[in-house]
Design a protein around this motif. Sequence first.
Motif, PDB file in Angstrom:
ATOM      1  N   GLU A 157       0.815  -1.213   0.000  1.00  8.75           N
ATOM      2  CA  GLU A 157       0.000   0.000   0.000  1.00  8.75           C
ATOM      3  C   GLU A 157       0.852   1.267   0.000  1.00  8.75           C
ATOM      4  O   GLU A 157       0.577   2.217  -0.737  1.00  8.75           O
ATOM      5  CB  GLU A 157      -0.927   0.001   1.215  1.00  8.75           C
ATOM      6  N   GLY A 204      -7.651   4.385  -6.681  1.00  7.86           N
ATOM      7  CA  GLY A 204      -8.127   3.349  -5.775  1.00  7.86           C
ATOM      8  C   GLY A 204      -7.133   2.201  -5.785  1.00  7.86           C
ATOM      9  O   GLY A 204      -6.612   1.835  -6.844  1.00  7.86           O
ATOM     10  N   CYS A 205      -6.869   1.626  -4.628  1.00 11.31           N
ATOM     11  CA  CYS A 205      -5.831   0.610  -4.536  1.00 11.31           C
ATOM     12  C   CYS A 205      -6.308  -0.589  -3.722  1.00 11.31           C
ATOM     13  O   CYS A 205      -7.053  -0.446  -2.743  1.00 11.31           O
ATOM     14  CB  CYS A 205      -4.574   1.216  -3.895  1.00 11.31           C
ATOM     15  N   ALA A 206      -5.872  -1.768  -4.137  1.00 14.64           N
ATOM     16  CA  ALA A 206      -6.107  -2.989  -3.353  1.00 14.64           C
ATOM     17  C   ALA A 206      -4.846  -3.831  -3.462  1.00 14.64           C
ATOM     18  O   ALA A 206      -4.253  -3.927  -4.548  1.00 14.64           O
ATOM     19  CB  ALA A 206      -7.312  -3.756  -3.881  1.00 14.64           C
ATOM     20  N   LYS A 213     -12.336  -4.827  -4.711  1.00 15.96           N
ATOM     21  CA  LYS A 213     -11.921  -3.913  -3.633  1.00 15.96           C
ATOM     22  C   LYS A 213     -11.289  -2.651  -4.217  1.00 15.96           C
ATOM     23  O   LYS A 213     -11.511  -1.540  -3.706  1.00 15.96           O
ATOM     24  CB  LYS A 213     -10.923  -4.623  -2.721  1.00 15.96           C
ATOM     25  N   SER A 228     -14.089  -0.403  -5.545  1.00 11.32           N
ATOM     26  CA  SER A 228     -14.795   0.253  -4.432  1.00 11.32           C
ATOM     27  C   SER A 228     -13.961   1.393  -3.862  1.00 11.32           C
ATOM     28  O   SER A 228     -14.488   2.473  -3.551  1.00 11.32           O
ATOM     29  CB  SER A 228     -15.101  -0.768  -3.329  1.00 11.32           C
ATOM     30  N   ALA A 229     -12.657   1.151  -3.725  1.00 13.73           N
ATOM     31  CA  ALA A 229     -11.768   2.191  -3.213  1.00 13.73           C
ATOM     32  C   ALA A 229     -11.734   3.377  -4.169  1.00 13.73           C
ATOM     33  O   ALA A 229     -11.716   4.547  -3.745  1.00 13.73           O
ATOM     34  CB  ALA A 229     -10.364   1.622  -3.011  1.00 13.73           C
ATOM     35  N   SER A 254     -14.813   5.482  -3.759  1.00 16.25           N
ATOM     36  CA  SER A 254     -14.745   6.251  -2.512  1.00 16.25           C
ATOM     37  C   SER A 254     -13.818   7.453  -2.650  1.00 16.25           C
ATOM     38  O   SER A 254     -14.017   8.492  -1.995  1.00 16.25           O
ATOM     39  CB  SER A 254     -14.250   5.367  -1.365  1.00 16.25           C
ATOM     40  N   ALA A 255     -12.800   7.320  -3.482  1.00 16.52           N
ATOM     41  CA  ALA A 255     -11.815   8.396  -3.613  1.00 16.52           C
ATOM     42  C   ALA A 255     -12.427   9.676  -4.170  1.00 16.52           C
ATOM     43  O   ALA A 255     -11.929  10.777  -3.903  1.00 16.52           O
ATOM     44  CB  ALA A 255     -10.665   7.928  -4.504  1.00 16.52           C
ATOM     45  N   VAL A 258      -7.403   6.146  -2.134  1.00 13.11           N
ATOM     46  CA  VAL A 258      -8.039   5.290  -1.127  1.00 13.11           C
ATOM     47  C   VAL A 258      -7.553   3.868  -1.363  1.00 13.11           C
ATOM     48  O   VAL A 258      -7.524   3.377  -2.492  1.00 13.11           O
ATOM     49  CB  VAL A 258      -9.579   5.334  -1.231  1.00 13.11           C
ATOM     50  N   SER A 259      -7.176   3.221  -0.260  1.00 14.50           N
ATOM     51  CA  SER A 259      -6.750   1.824  -0.350  1.00 14.50           C
ATOM     52  C   SER A 259      -7.733   0.952   0.407  1.00 14.50           C
ATOM     53  O   SER A 259      -8.189   1.310   1.500  1.00 14.50           O
ATOM     54  CB  SER A 259      -5.349   1.657   0.244  1.00 14.50           C
ATOM     55  N   ALA A 260      -8.080  -0.200  -0.182  1.00 16.86           N
ATOM     56  CA  ALA A 260      -9.042  -1.109   0.456  1.00 16.86           C
ATOM     57  C   ALA A 260      -8.405  -1.791   1.654  1.00 16.86           C
ATOM     58  O   ALA A 260      -7.229  -2.092   1.669  1.00 16.86           O
ATOM     59  CB  ALA A 260      -9.477  -2.147  -0.568  1.00 16.86           C
TER      60      ALA A 260
END
Length: 361
Positions: free
Chosen positions: A288, A323-325, A340, A343-344, A347-348, A359-361
Amino acid sequence: MKAESVTDEGGERLLDITRNYSQNLAGLMLEIFALYNLSRTLHVSFDMDEVFYTVEKQMKETLGISEFSIMLLNGDNETLSVWRANSNHYDAMKDITFEVGEGVCGAVAKTGQAIAIQNVKEDERFLFYKGAHKNVGSFFSAPLKNNAGKTFGVFNVSMESPNAFKEKDMLVFNAVANHVAQAMERSKIFTETVKRSITDELTGLYSKRYFMDILGKEFSNASRLGGFFALLLMDIGKPNQSPGAGGKTMDGVIKKVAQTLAKNTRQGDVIARYDDYRIAAILPGANEDSAKIVANKLQTAVNDDVFVSGEEGGTGKLSIVFGCACFPKAGDKPDEVLGKAISALDSAWNLNDDTIRFVSA
């Protein structure tokens, strides 16, 4: 008795002629077989390196030639450089270049005609690879031509002793050069076809299909070896979020962003166009923290290089979010990790961070 002696001498001469003819015929048959075998093997070779190693093996084992090189014209078609050579001399020759028209190889590239030199010390055109390979007595160079008849390189054969080439040898070398050129042309076409099938036409990045395939492979490798990777998604401002970014304008923006990302990622990273406005990156060995460093770097690069034209002619910075997973934290299946990350990413968009929306999951 005298007549009988003459007859015996005539018989010996006939035997000698027959013996020499048989030896020459056997040698010719061997060379024909070698060319057939080379042609058959190269016909199924689509990898450029495989083409060279096939030629090297056949030249050495069947024709007894171990000193040869392949030189290719650079993109400007003005300079020849050594692409491959037999292992004994490649390190010394790999940085050697010739201008078109310079030396024997340059002359062949310019005229498209083969040149054979039986004694290189008697021909001032021969430059001994500019001093990199001095142990040469005889030298032969033939053009490599594509299907349109345009020269794209040269095929060189050398021998240590002078006057080492027979006329049939040069015919064989010419035939080998033709086979090599055809194999390299097929390899180029095959590579370009494969590239088109796995790349996005607009951006030149990998396609979503290829990305999903690589994601599965990366997941399997990381699972088996206990490794880890980060999946980073980047959303480029949708038309209603980027001033004046209509469809035509956004195509140019997406293309420019893709070029910027390609210049600012590691060689082992896989960058793909996921959908219209989203770009995905697989970062092997990243967690991350390192993924956020990459996102910051990409954000800075895009801010510096990419601007969106407004309807009134103004310009503005592009709205982008990340967005990161990370595997294994985000899930134990590729779809879970991807879900994930999506979704992240969604959210960002809710963040108001002026530096980076990540944003990271």
